[in-house]
Design an enzyme around this catalytic site. Structure first.
Site, PDB file in Angstrom:
ATOM      1  N   LYS A  78      -4.057  24.245  21.941  1.00 16.90           N
ATOM      2  CA  LYS A  78      -4.459  23.804  20.603  1.00 16.90           C
ATOM      3  C   LYS A  78      -3.969  24.822  19.592  1.00 16.90           C
ATOM      4  CE  LYS A  78      -7.043  20.446  18.903  1.00 16.90           C
ATOM      5  NZ  LYS A  78      -7.266  19.168  19.589  1.00 16.90           N
ATOM      6  N   GLY A  87     -11.816   8.857   8.556  1.00 16.50           N
ATOM      7  CA  GLY A  87     -10.432   9.335   8.486  1.00 16.50           C
ATOM      8  C   GLY A  87      -9.592   8.614   9.526  1.00 16.50           C
ATOM      9  N   ASN A  88      -8.645   9.318  10.115  1.00 22.01           N
ATOM     10  CA  ASN A  88      -7.710   8.705  11.051  1.00 22.01           C
ATOM     11  C   ASN A  88      -8.407   7.991  12.208  1.00 22.01           C
ATOM     12  OD1 ASN A  88      -5.347   8.041  12.400  1.00 22.01           O
ATOM     13  ND2 ASN A  88      -5.342   9.969  13.523  1.00 22.01           N
ATOM     14  N   ALA A  89      -9.336   8.667  12.861  1.00 23.10           N
ATOM     15  CA  ALA A  89     -10.004   8.028  14.005  1.00 23.10           C
ATOM     16  C   ALA A  89     -11.089   7.039  13.541  1.00 23.10           C
ATOM     17  CB  ALA A  89     -10.610   9.095  14.910  1.00 23.10           C
TER      18      ALA A  89
HETATM   19  N1  GLU Z   1      -5.388  16.154  18.559  1.00 22.08           N
HETATM   20  C1  GLU Z   1      -5.604  15.115  19.520  1.00 22.08           C
HETATM   21  C2  GLU Z   1      -6.678  15.515  20.502  1.00 22.08           C
HETATM   22  O1  GLU Z   1      -7.519  16.342  20.193  1.00 22.08           O
HETATM   23  C3  GLU Z   1      -4.312  14.663  20.190  1.00 22.08           C
HETATM   24  C4  GLU Z   1      -3.575  15.703  20.946  1.00 22.08           C
HETATM   25  C5  GLU Z   1      -2.189  15.291  21.410  1.00 22.08           C
HETATM   26  O2  GLU Z   1      -1.804  14.159  21.188  1.00 22.08           O
HETATM   27  O3  GLU Z   1      -1.518  16.132  22.017  1.00 22.08           O
HETATM   28  O4  GLU Z   1      -6.805  14.971  21.568  1.00 22.08           O
END
Ligand code: GLU
Length: 423
Positions: free
Chosen positions: A102, A216-218
């Site tokens: 991350k 938002g997005n989700a």
């Molecule tokens: N940020 C998203 C997550 O927390 C997607 C991560 C990704 O697609 O690599 O799962």
């Protein structure tokens, strides 16, 4: 308690239930690599600002590190560590051959112009380039980062390498090599799991009231998909506050209003009138009030640490779907379990995003692109199978779904570590 300590607690609980080898557990208790970068950006007013950024690579036993990066004023290293570990676990819950990482930069992106955000993103690539790549570590969007930024990311990395390397990042626009269905994938995956759960207990969508924290997005996409399935969305929020209505909310109407006014808080009258009411059937609520609203399903699609020991007892929903990462703390998990509230955990519920990211990696490597129906069908297969495995473990070990999801993931990671003779 730091967010990473929450993650360690979750690992600890599952490890105990499944009798995981202590050596495997100790490997997962520390990220393999932690990168900290300073990002100088020339601002539009001519001044130079230095931003701090992170990339934490938690574990790659199952495949290349994978996980998004976020732009937020409250990003810190412990948070990024927690999120990276959840990515390792998440990829393993759904059985895709990827590890976990991350990233994050301490910045309020709303205060930067588009040009400044582009410079910041490109700097972040330059400073992390030595440790990322399609077979090493593949970033993606997360909180406050979007497909346009992923395109900048791919472009900058390709320039550094002197060749087309779009596979370094996922969540790109279609024009830049993104996958169809990626934008909806997180919410879509959560809806597939919710559908399995709802069917198993005979829950009828038309009689089910849903509150969604985060539009938002989700959250906004979940609202759209759930409303299309017949669920009644009765409340939602964003960072400025929320609204609760005595009738179902039309997600498309609310989204159009939010785009125009900047927040759902100012859309109550509009949403009420869309239903033919006089404008008074929606009331403004605080974030706390929204979480405690009478409903059947609470979808958490904002940030971490939203349901805690302080408010868990006041939650009235019968079920929580975690589309955000880490919205329920370990203490709250225990309180909710005692109350009989079922929590479908983040590492399963929001794994649709990284699953379609994996599909994007496959399409980029093959230079062949899939139709949206194909993406959806493959996503559904993976999500349904993961749900069935997690449910089977919950029944086998008589534990909550989060523990069962960790058990499912840890067993696979442990097998990989042994198979590859990593210890
Ligand atoms: N940020 C998203 C997550 O927390 C997607 C991560 C990704 O697609 O690599 O799962």
């Amino acid at each position: 308690m730091s967010l990473f300590e929450n993650t360690l607690k979750q690992i600890e609980k599952a490890a105990k239930i499944m009798s995981l080898e202590p050596e495997i557990k100790s490997i997962l208790e520390v990220p393999q690599r932690e990168i900290e970068v300073s990002l100088p950006v020339r601002m539009d007013d001519g001044s130079l600002k230095i931003f701090k950024g992170f990339r934490v690579q938690h574990n790659n036993a199952c495949g290349p590190y994978k996980g998004g990066f976020r732009y937020h004023q409250q990003v810190d290293k412990e948070e990024v560590k927690a999120l990276s570990a959840w990515m390792t676990i998440k990829c393993s819950v759904v059985g895709i051959p990827l590890g976990g990482a991350k990233g994050g930069v301490i910045v309020d992106p709303k205060l930067l112009s588009e040009g400044e955000l582009e410079k910041l993103t490109r700097k972040y690539v330059q400073l992390t380039a030595a440790n990322i790549g399609p077979a090493i570590d593949v970033p993606a969007p997360d909180v406050n980062t979007n497909p346009k930024m992923m395109d900048w990311f791919a472009d900058e990395y390709s320039k550094i390498q002197g060749k087309d390397m779009k596979g370094v990042v996922t969540g790109k626009t279609l024009a830049a090599g993104g996958s169809k269905g990626r934008g909806e994938a997180t919410a879509q995956g959560g809806c597939y799991v919710l559908h399995e759960y709802a069917t198993s207990i005979g829950m009828e969508p038309s009689k089910t009231r849903v509150v969604i924290q985060g539009f938002g997005n989700a959250g906004a996409i979940a609202a759209k998909l759930l409303a299309a399935d017949g669920y009644e969305i009765v409340g939602t929020s964003d960072s400025k506050g929320g609204i609760v209505c005595t009738h179902g909310i039309d997600p498309a109407g609310l989204l159009a209003c939010k785009v125009e006014k900047g927040s759902v808080v100012d859309c109550g009258v509009h949403v009420s009138e869309l239903k033919g009411m006089d404008g008074s059937t929606c009331k403004k609520v605080t974030n706390e009030e929204l979480l405690e609203t009478e409903c059947d399903i609470l979808v958490l699609a904002a940030l971490e640490n939203q349901v805690t020991a302080e408010n868990a007892d006041k939650i009235k929903a019968k079920m929580i779907l975690e589309l955000a990462n880490g919205p329920v703390t370990p203490e709250a998990d225990e309180i909710l379990a005692k109350k009989g509230v079922v929590v479908v955990p983040d590492i399963l519920a929001n794994a649709g995003g990284v699953t379609v990211s994996y599909f994007e990696m496959l399409q980029n490597a093959d230079n062949k692109y899939w139709e949206e129906d194909d993406v959806k069908a493959k996503l559904k297969d993976i999500m349904v199978k993961a749900w069935q495995e997690v449910k089977a473990n919950a029944d086998k070990y008589k534990c909550i779904l989060r523990e069962a999801a960790f058990i499912t993931a840890l067993a696979r990671i442990a097998a990989k570590i042994k198979e590859k003779k990593l210890i």
